[in-house]
Enzyme design. Structure first.
Site, PDB file in Angstrom:
ATOM      1  N   ASP A 131       0.789  -1.241   0.000  1.00 23.54           N
ATOM      2  CA  ASP A 131       0.000   0.000   0.000  1.00 23.54           C
ATOM      3  C   ASP A 131       0.821   1.290   0.000  1.00 23.54           C
ATOM      4  OD1 ASP A 131      -2.161  -1.694   0.142  1.00 23.54           O
ATOM      5  OD2 ASP A 131      -2.454  -1.440   2.291  1.00 23.54           O
ATOM      6  N   ARG A 158      -5.908  -2.352 -21.938  1.00 25.35           N
ATOM      7  CA  ARG A 158      -5.933  -1.266 -22.931  1.00 25.35           C
ATOM      8  C   ARG A 158      -6.076  -1.847 -24.351  1.00 25.35           C
ATOM      9  NH1 ARG A 158      -6.735   4.223 -22.747  1.00 25.35           N
ATOM     10  NH2 ARG A 158      -5.059   4.672 -21.303  1.00 25.35           N
ATOM     11  N   GLN A 258      -2.247  -8.513  -7.179  1.00 27.04           N
ATOM     12  CA  GLN A 258      -1.304  -7.421  -6.886  1.00 27.04           C
ATOM     13  C   GLN A 258      -0.360  -7.747  -5.739  1.00 27.04           C
ATOM     14  OE1 GLN A 258      -3.801  -3.440  -7.105  1.00 27.04           O
ATOM     15  NE2 GLN A 258      -5.147  -5.186  -6.820  1.00 27.04           N
TER      16      GLN A 258
HETATM   17  O1  F6P Z   1      -2.657  -3.992   3.102  1.00 26.60           O
HETATM   18  C1  F6P Z   1      -2.514  -4.747   1.952  1.00 26.60           C
HETATM   19  C2  F6P Z   1      -3.838  -5.072   1.344  1.00 26.60           C
HETATM   20  O2  F6P Z   1      -3.628  -5.856   0.188  1.00 26.60           O
HETATM   21  C3  F6P Z   1      -4.726  -3.881   1.026  1.00 26.60           C
HETATM   22  O3  F6P Z   1      -4.360  -3.224  -0.162  1.00 26.60           O
HETATM   23  C4  F6P Z   1      -6.082  -4.513   0.967  1.00 26.60           C
HETATM   24  O4  F6P Z   1      -7.086  -3.569   1.259  1.00 26.60           O
HETATM   25  C5  F6P Z   1      -6.003  -5.566   2.034  1.00 26.60           C
HETATM   26  O5  F6P Z   1      -4.617  -5.833   2.234  1.00 26.60           O
HETATM   27  C6  F6P Z   1      -6.696  -6.861   1.716  1.00 26.60           C
HETATM   28  O6  F6P Z   1      -6.590  -7.692   2.820  1.00 26.60           O
HETATM   29  P1  F6P Z   1      -6.908  -9.249   2.809  1.00 26.60           P
HETATM   30  O7  F6P Z   1      -5.825  -9.939   2.048  1.00 26.60           O
HETATM   31  O8  F6P Z   1      -6.904  -9.644   4.236  1.00 26.60           O
HETATM   32  O9  F6P Z   1      -8.204  -9.421   2.115  1.00 26.60           O
END
Ligand code: F6P
Length: 326
Positions: A131, A158, A258
């Site tokens: 993040d 795209r 991601q």
């Molecule tokens: O903090 C990293 C992150 O991938 C955030 O971008 C996202 O909101 C959250 O963790 C998702 O968490 P989880 O993997 O517990 O669903």
């Protein structure tokens, strides 16, 4: 202060590419300094459940290029309670572990800060989150890789957007911060980037999208940060469709793709450097701080400041992205 001879290393919270490179650096720097080093599995959960094992130089062979974390990770509810933390402390004592390097984000450092204050336990944190929402470092470990993953996906989208003359809303992660959205949006030439740090006005968005199409743009990409005030990508797409029913729109949620994958060279170097300086910092008496890099210099920032002192998004870059998409 007694000399530290045994340290623990752990990863906690959401995984991020480069965590393994950081573990490798901590383990090997500690061994070089003559310390015993122990891996704590599954973050604070494993600390409570005593999942702790000694690590050696070859425990971290061949991991610098691997995504995820060999130590596993978890979001621990039990560590939020004093009894969970006491159990964790007793387990560390049983192994004679005197200090910790913890790799994670906001939740991880909140727990570390409380634990240090309660049990007088030296901890250094490494910023491990895609993040990039921690104050005291220009980039967090995993952010660069995540941005590259988004850009690769957006480039593919795209192609199909162009072929079909469609508008795509791509939702990216970031929790309540827009760093991934801003950087990836600039890199993929997005027409719009919606971030939680600014208010999104639907009329403004639709007016500009209409303007784009009138000037014969044949595709559009709107990057939507998951924490945007207008809602997620589906919600934004629905609102745009209401105003511009003629637009052929689609939504892609990139999600946990991601978080995975082999770390970029940037993340590997960042993780290696921070792992090395974390061990050195502990031996020099640093504690209750996150190690980061700001303007190419290593800096230590207190956990409380790293978590609470908001890192600002660069609004000029947001403005620039729009100009460059005209
Ligand atoms: O903090 C990293 C992150 O991938 C955030 O971008 C996202 O909101 C959250 O963790 C998702 O968490 P989880 O993997 O517990 O669903």
């Amino acid at each position: 202060m007694p000399q530290i001879t045994r340290i623990g290393v752990m990863t906690s919270g959401g995984d991020s590419p480069g965590m393994n490179a950081a573990i490798r650096a901590v383990v090997r720097s500690a061994i070089f300094a003559g310390l015993d080093v122990f891996g704590i599995y599954r973050g604070y959960e494993g600390m409570i459940d005593n999942q702790i094992e000694q690590m050696y130089s070859n425990s971290v062979s061949n991991i610098i290029q691997r995504g995820g974390t060999i130590l596993k990770t978890a979001r621990s509810k039990r560590f939020m309670d004093y009894n969970g933390r006491l159990q964790a402390y007793n387990n560390l004592r049983e192994h004679n572990i005197e200090a910790l390097v913890t790799i994670g984000g906001n939740g991880t450092f909140t727990g570390a800060s409380i634990f240090d204050k309660e049990f007088d336990f030296p901890i250094i944190g490494l910023p491990g989150t895609i993040d990039n929402d921690l104050y005291g470092t220009d980039a967090t470990i995993g952010y660069d890789t995540a941005v590259n993953t988004v850009v690769e996906a957006a480039d593919k989208i795209r192609d199909t957007a162009n072929s079909h003359e469609r508008l795509f809303f791509i939702e990216v992660m970031g929790r309540d911060a827009g760093f991934i959205a801003l950087r990836s949006g600039i890199a993929c030439g997005a027409e719009f980037i919606l971030v939680p740090e600014t208010t999104t006005y639907i009329d403004n968005l639709t007016r500009l999208l209409k303007h784009d199409w009138r000037r014969s743009k044949t595709s559009g990409i709107v990057i939507v940060a998951e924490g945007d005030d207008m809602g997620g990508a589906y919600e934004v797409a629905r609102k745009v469709k209401e105003k511009l029913p003629e637009m052929d729109a689609r939504v892609t949620i990139l999600g946990h793709v991601q978080r995975g994958g082999s770390p970029s060279a940037y993340d590997r170097v960042l993780a290696s450097t921070l792992g090395f300086v974390a061990v050195r910092g502990l031996l020099q008496g640093h504690r209750g701080e996150m190690a980061g890099i700001v303007n190419k210099e290593v800096v230590f920032t207190s956990f409380d400041k790293a978590i609470k002192h908001n890192k600002d998004i660069n609004k000029e870059m947001l403005e620039m992205s729009r100009i460059l998409a005209l």
